[in-house]
Write a protein that holds these residues in place. Structure first.
Motif, PDB file in Angstrom:
ATOM      1  N   TYR A  72      22.063  -2.605  -2.495  1.00 54.01           N
ATOM      2  CA  TYR A  72      21.031  -3.322  -3.231  1.00 54.01           C
ATOM      3  C   TYR A  72      21.540  -3.777  -4.591  1.00 54.01           C
ATOM      4  O   TYR A  72      22.418  -3.149  -5.182  1.00 54.01           O
ATOM      5  CB  TYR A  72      19.803  -2.424  -3.446  1.00 54.01           C
ATOM      6  CG  TYR A  72      19.115  -1.999  -2.181  1.00 54.01           C
ATOM      7  CD1 TYR A  72      18.161  -2.815  -1.574  1.00 54.01           C
ATOM      8  CD2 TYR A  72      19.412  -0.784  -1.577  1.00 54.01           C
ATOM      9  CE1 TYR A  72      17.522  -2.418  -0.403  1.00 54.01           C
ATOM     10  CE2 TYR A  72      18.776  -0.385  -0.408  1.00 54.01           C
ATOM     11  CZ  TYR A  72      17.838  -1.208   0.178  1.00 54.01           C
ATOM     12  OH  TYR A  72      17.221  -0.812   1.337  1.00 54.01           O
ATOM     13  N   ILE A  73      20.953  -4.863  -5.085  1.00 53.66           N
ATOM     14  CA  ILE A  73      21.153  -5.247  -6.467  1.00 53.66           C
ATOM     15  C   ILE A  73      20.362  -4.278  -7.329  1.00 53.66           C
ATOM     16  O   ILE A  73      19.227  -3.917  -6.992  1.00 53.66           O
ATOM     17  CB  ILE A  73      20.666  -6.687  -6.720  1.00 53.66           C
ATOM     18  CG1 ILE A  73      21.423  -7.654  -5.823  1.00 53.66           C
ATOM     19  CG2 ILE A  73      20.836  -7.074  -8.185  1.00 53.66           C
ATOM     20  CD1 ILE A  73      22.908  -7.730  -6.108  1.00 53.66           C
ATOM     21  N   THR A  74      20.919  -3.834  -8.450  1.00 49.10           N
ATOM     22  CA  THR A  74      20.250  -2.802  -9.221  1.00 49.10           C
ATOM     23  C   THR A  74      20.516  -2.917 -10.709  1.00 49.10           C
ATOM     24  O   THR A  74      21.546  -3.436 -11.133  1.00 49.10           O
ATOM     25  CB  THR A  74      20.688  -1.411  -8.734  1.00 49.10           C
ATOM     26  OG1 THR A  74      20.035  -0.406  -9.511  1.00 49.10           O
ATOM     27  CG2 THR A  74      22.179  -1.219  -8.891  1.00 49.10           C
ATOM     28  N   LEU A  75      19.555  -2.445 -11.470  1.00 55.16           N
ATOM     29  CA  LEU A  75      19.735  -2.244 -12.905  1.00 55.16           C
ATOM     30  C   LEU A  75      19.782  -0.747 -13.125  1.00 55.16           C
ATOM     31  O   LEU A  75      18.792  -0.053 -12.900  1.00 55.16           O
ATOM     32  CB  LEU A  75      18.572  -2.866 -13.678  1.00 55.16           C
ATOM     33  CG  LEU A  75      18.601  -2.656 -15.187  1.00 55.16           C
ATOM     34  CD1 LEU A  75      19.751  -3.438 -15.823  1.00 55.16           C
ATOM     35  CD2 LEU A  75      17.277  -3.069 -15.824  1.00 55.16           C
ATOM     36  N   GLY A  76      20.945  -0.223 -13.539  1.00 52.17           N
ATOM     37  CA  GLY A  76      21.140   1.210 -13.655  1.00 52.17           C
ATOM     38  C   GLY A  76      21.005   1.704 -15.082  1.00 52.17           C
ATOM     39  O   GLY A  76      21.449   1.053 -16.036  1.00 52.17           O
ATOM     40  N   PHE A  77      20.386   2.879 -15.228  1.00 50.32           N
ATOM     41  CA  PHE A  77      20.249   3.535 -16.525  1.00 50.32           C
ATOM     42  C   PHE A  77      21.016   4.855 -16.498  1.00 50.32           C
ATOM     43  O   PHE A  77      20.831   5.672 -15.594  1.00 50.32           O
ATOM     44  CB  PHE A  77      18.784   3.806 -16.854  1.00 50.32           C
ATOM     45  CG  PHE A  77      17.969   2.558 -17.054  1.00 50.32           C
ATOM     46  CD1 PHE A  77      17.868   1.975 -18.305  1.00 50.32           C
ATOM     47  CD2 PHE A  77      17.318   1.966 -15.988  1.00 50.32           C
ATOM     48  CE1 PHE A  77      17.124   0.822 -18.499  1.00 50.32           C
ATOM     49  CE2 PHE A  77      16.565   0.819 -16.168  1.00 50.32           C
ATOM     50  CZ  PHE A  77      16.466   0.246 -17.423  1.00 50.32           C
TER      51      PHE A  77
END
Length: 225
Positions: free
Chosen positions: A154-159
């Motif tokens: 998946y495309i993701t924005l990681g923290f």
């Protein structure tokens, strides 16, 4: 005492009725597009606020639980039916190494954007979340905006557990549009929204407007934080 003579009540003529119908038609033609625009703007604002809340949830979870958390998205490769319309929050427990990409759990299950509102993967490509990098995945902290879950990437924005962003590209763009063959078609010209993230994980919502050319947009200003 005599009753007053009967007085007939006047009625609308056919010509008068046609004039009234014509006036109603003109008023509808003027007001309906305005109401449609208001409805579309409301959907855009609701979608942006919901997605922004999910992003803040992911960051809060990462900091609170000291583990990486991700805002994840479908694209046309993972699911054309949900591409650029759905999102979820996913986290990975890194307390017991070794950690793999298939470890983890959903903090927030899949949600879908309102009908007619999409995430634009092409706006401002140098800073767009969907601009995939080339660095390899590194120990549960994604480096290239991708994360594999149960065999699907998946495309993701990681923290990170510090709350910082785990990738260089970190803007999300939303606008009115439709998906054709798994790819979004943004309506131009139209208002849009950008969820802007700093490298420290802080975020705010900016107003944008899309121009006549696909992918052209202009930032207008801050609307929420």
């Amino acid at each position: 005492m005599r009753n007053p003579p009967f007085q007939s009540k006047s009625a609308f003529t056919l010509a008068e009725l046609l004039v009234v119908i014509m006036i109603i038609g003109i008023m509808s033609a003027i007001t309906l597009p305005m109401l449609s625009g208001i409805t579309g703007q409301s959907r855009l604002e609701a979608a942006t606020n919901a997605l922004h809340s999910a992003a803040k949830l992911a960051r809060q979870h990462a900091v609170t639980h000291k583990e990486p958390a991700y805002l994840i998205f479908h694209d046309d490769i993972t699911d054309p039916e949900l591409a650029y319309r759905s999102y979820a929050v996913f986290a990975i427990d890194i307390s017991s190494p070794p950690v793999t990409q298939d470890d983890g759990y959903f903090v927030k299950d899949w949600e879908r954007l309102p009908e007619g509102i999409l995430i634009d993967p092409d706006a401002n490509p140098s800073e767009n979340l969907f601009e995939i990098g080339n660095d390899p995945w590194d120990g549960a902290l994604n480096k290239n905006n991708e994360l594999k879950i149960d065999g699907t990437t998946y495309i993701t924005l990681g923290f990170k557990p510090t709350g910082e962003i785990a990738a260089a590209s970190h803007h999300i763009h939303l606008a009115a549009g439709t998906v054709i063959n798994g790819r979004p078609e943004i309506f131009n010209p139209c208002p849009g929204k950008q969820i802007h993230f700093t490298t420290f994980g802080k975020s705010l919502i900016l107003d944008t407007v899309y121009g006549e050319n696909d992918g052209d947009f202009q930032l207008l200003g801050e609307t929420a934080e």
